[in-house]
Design a protein around this motif. Structure first.
Motif, PDB file in Angstrom:
ATOM      1  N   ALA A  56      13.215  -6.610  -0.341  1.00 32.73           N
ATOM      2  CA  ALA A  56      12.057  -6.279   0.507  1.00 32.73           C
ATOM      3  C   ALA A  56      11.826  -7.369   1.543  1.00 32.73           C
ATOM      4  N   GLY A  57      11.923  -8.608   1.132  1.00 31.72           N
ATOM      5  CA  GLY A  57      11.757  -9.705   2.077  1.00 31.72           C
ATOM      6  C   GLY A  57      12.865  -9.748   3.109  1.00 31.72           C
ATOM      7  N   SER A  58      14.085  -9.474   2.687  1.00 32.82           N
ATOM      8  CA  SER A  58      15.215  -9.566   3.615  1.00 32.82           C
ATOM      9  C   SER A  58      15.197  -8.486   4.684  1.00 32.82           C
ATOM     10  N   VAL A  59      14.617  -7.321   4.376  1.00 34.38           N
ATOM     11  CA  VAL A  59      14.505  -6.261   5.391  1.00 34.38           C
ATOM     12  C   VAL A  59      13.177  -6.360   6.144  1.00 34.38           C
ATOM     13  N   ARG A  60      12.444  -7.428   5.886  1.00 29.67           N
ATOM     14  CA  ARG A  60      11.150  -7.673   6.544  1.00 29.67           C
ATOM     15  C   ARG A  60      10.163  -6.542   6.284  1.00 29.67           C
ATOM     16  N   PHE A  61      10.142  -6.078   5.016  1.00 29.23           N
ATOM     17  CA  PHE A  61       9.181  -5.063   4.603  1.00 29.23           C
ATOM     18  C   PHE A  61       7.784  -5.639   4.844  1.00 29.23           C
ATOM     19  N   PRO A  62       6.838  -4.874   5.378  1.00 29.13           N
ATOM     20  CA  PRO A  62       5.505  -5.415   5.662  1.00 29.13           C
ATOM     21  C   PRO A  62       4.839  -5.990   4.403  1.00 29.13           C
ATOM     22  N   ILE A  63       4.373  -7.222   4.498  1.00 32.70           N
ATOM     23  CA  ILE A  63       3.840  -7.926   3.329  1.00 32.70           C
ATOM     24  C   ILE A  63       2.613  -7.221   2.743  1.00 32.70           C
ATOM     25  N   ARG A  64       1.747  -6.686   3.577  1.00 36.25           N
ATOM     26  CA  ARG A  64       0.554  -5.991   3.052  1.00 36.25           C
ATOM     27  C   ARG A  64       0.961  -4.764   2.242  1.00 36.25           C
ATOM     28  N   THR A  65       1.893  -4.005   2.771  1.00 36.40           N
ATOM     29  CA  THR A  65       2.365  -2.821   2.053  1.00 36.40           C
ATOM     30  C   THR A  65       3.069  -3.233   0.769  1.00 36.40           C
ATOM     31  N   PHE A  66       3.832  -4.305   0.830  1.00 35.10           N
ATOM     32  CA  PHE A  66       4.493  -4.848  -0.355  1.00 35.10           C
ATOM     33  C   PHE A  66       3.457  -5.189  -1.427  1.00 35.10           C
ATOM     34  N   LEU A  67       2.429  -5.937  -1.052  1.00 32.21           N
ATOM     35  CA  LEU A  67       1.425  -6.384  -2.019  1.00 32.21           C
ATOM     36  C   LEU A  67       0.647  -5.221  -2.621  1.00 32.21           C
ATOM     37  N   VAL A  68       0.220  -4.273  -1.796  1.00 29.55           N
ATOM     38  CA  VAL A  68      -0.554  -3.136  -2.301  1.00 29.55           C
ATOM     39  C   VAL A  68       0.302  -2.274  -3.229  1.00 29.55           C
ATOM     40  N   THR A  69       1.527  -1.994  -2.812  1.00 25.25           N
ATOM     41  CA  THR A  69       2.414  -1.145  -3.618  1.00 25.25           C
ATOM     42  C   THR A  69       2.754  -1.806  -4.941  1.00 25.25           C
ATOM     43  N   VAL A  70       3.107  -3.077  -4.884  1.00 26.34           N
ATOM     44  CA  VAL A  70       3.459  -3.800  -6.109  1.00 26.34           C
ATOM     45  C   VAL A  70       2.231  -3.933  -7.010  1.00 26.34           C
ATOM     46  N   LEU A  71       1.068  -4.199  -6.441  1.00 29.55           N
ATOM     47  CA  LEU A  71      -0.146  -4.307  -7.254  1.00 29.55           C
ATOM     48  C   LEU A  71      -0.416  -3.009  -8.001  1.00 29.55           C
ATOM     49  N   LEU A  72      -0.303  -1.877  -7.332  1.00 30.02           N
ATOM     50  CA  LEU A  72      -0.533  -0.599  -8.013  1.00 30.02           C
ATOM     51  C   LEU A  72       0.454  -0.397  -9.168  1.00 30.02           C
ATOM     52  N   GLY A  73       1.713  -0.685  -8.923  1.00 24.88           N
ATOM     53  CA  GLY A  73       2.709  -0.543  -9.984  1.00 24.88           C
ATOM     54  C   GLY A  73       2.486  -1.513 -11.125  1.00 24.88           C
ATOM     55  N   LYS A  74       2.199  -2.769 -10.799  1.00 25.88           N
ATOM     56  CA  LYS A  74       1.987  -3.789 -11.843  1.00 25.88           C
ATOM     57  C   LYS A  74       0.716  -3.506 -12.639  1.00 25.88           C
ATOM     58  N   LEU A  75      -0.320  -2.956 -11.991  1.00 19.90           N
ATOM     59  CA  LEU A  75      -1.530  -2.582 -12.733  1.00 19.90           C
ATOM     60  C   LEU A  75      -1.221  -1.477 -13.737  1.00 19.90           C
ATOM     61  N   ILE A  76      -0.466  -0.488 -13.311  1.00 21.38           N
ATOM     62  CA  ILE A  76      -0.080   0.584 -14.238  1.00 21.38           C
ATOM     63  C   ILE A  76       0.691  -0.003 -15.414  1.00 21.38           C
ATOM     64  N   LYS A  77       1.641  -0.883 -15.116  1.00 27.11           N
ATOM     65  CA  LYS A  77       2.422  -1.502 -16.189  1.00 27.11           C
ATOM     66  C   LYS A  77       1.529  -2.344 -17.093  1.00 27.11           C
TER      67      LYS A  77
END
Length: 172
Positions: free
Chosen positions: A132-153
């Motif tokens: 995600a970092g190497s393709v310059r994925f937007p950091i805000r989208t990264f954080l929100v998406t990962v937070l939702l997944g990690k909360l579920i986990k």
């Protein structure tokens, strides 16, 4: 896949039950300790830290909702390290033979990949974060998406252990 999820859930419950006598200190360390172990487990790509096991063990003693929340937030903040490695440039992961495929997936369906991989307990999220970092994925989208997944986990692990240990007749 269903068998693997069932097996992982059973392993988490048994680990929590087996460690329940060892983790009585979690009442002292409590929520900050679980947050720190979750953060440390995600930020370290080499050092294995039992973040999920601490959540599972603490769920026997503490509020599983708060544990799932703290675990999700701690792991999300820790995953920024992998994103930073990928954003910063060349890394050892880029030499892996599956990396070009992962990078393509991140470009084509990054949100879906991040969400699924972050919601399932697995050891490969570091590779996805680096991609995600190497393709310059937007950091805000990264954080929100990962937070939702990690909360579920986090909620899944905390509540599985909370209820799983209570329904086992030999625990008491």
């Amino acid at each position: 896949l269903q068998f693997a999820v069932l097996l992982a859930g059973l392993a988490i419950i048994v680990s929590g039950w087996a460690l329940r006598g060892q983790i009585s200190n979690l009442k002292v360390v409590g929520y900050p300790g679980v947050f720190f172990l979750s953060f440390l487990g995600s930020v370290s790509m080499v050092l294995p830290v039992p973040g999920l096991i601490s959540v599972c063990g603490a769920a026997v003693l503490l509020n599983p909702f708060l544990l799932g929340l703290l675990s999700g937030v701690g792991e999300t903040l820790g995953e920024v390290s992998g994103y930073g490695v990928g954003y910063g440039g060349q890394s050892f992961v880029e030499r892996h033979r599956f990396y070009p495929t992962l990078k393509r997936w991140m470009k084509e369906r990054g949100v879906l990949v991040l969400f699924i991989v972050s919601a399932i307990p697995n050891p490969v999220f570091d590779f996805v974060g680096i991609a995600a970092g190497s393709v310059r994925f937007p950091i805000r989208t990264f954080l929100v998406t990962v937070l939702l997944g990690k909360l579920i986990k986090g909620f899944m692990v905390a509540y599985t252990c909370y209820f799983g240990v209570r329904i086992l007749p030999w625990v008491e």
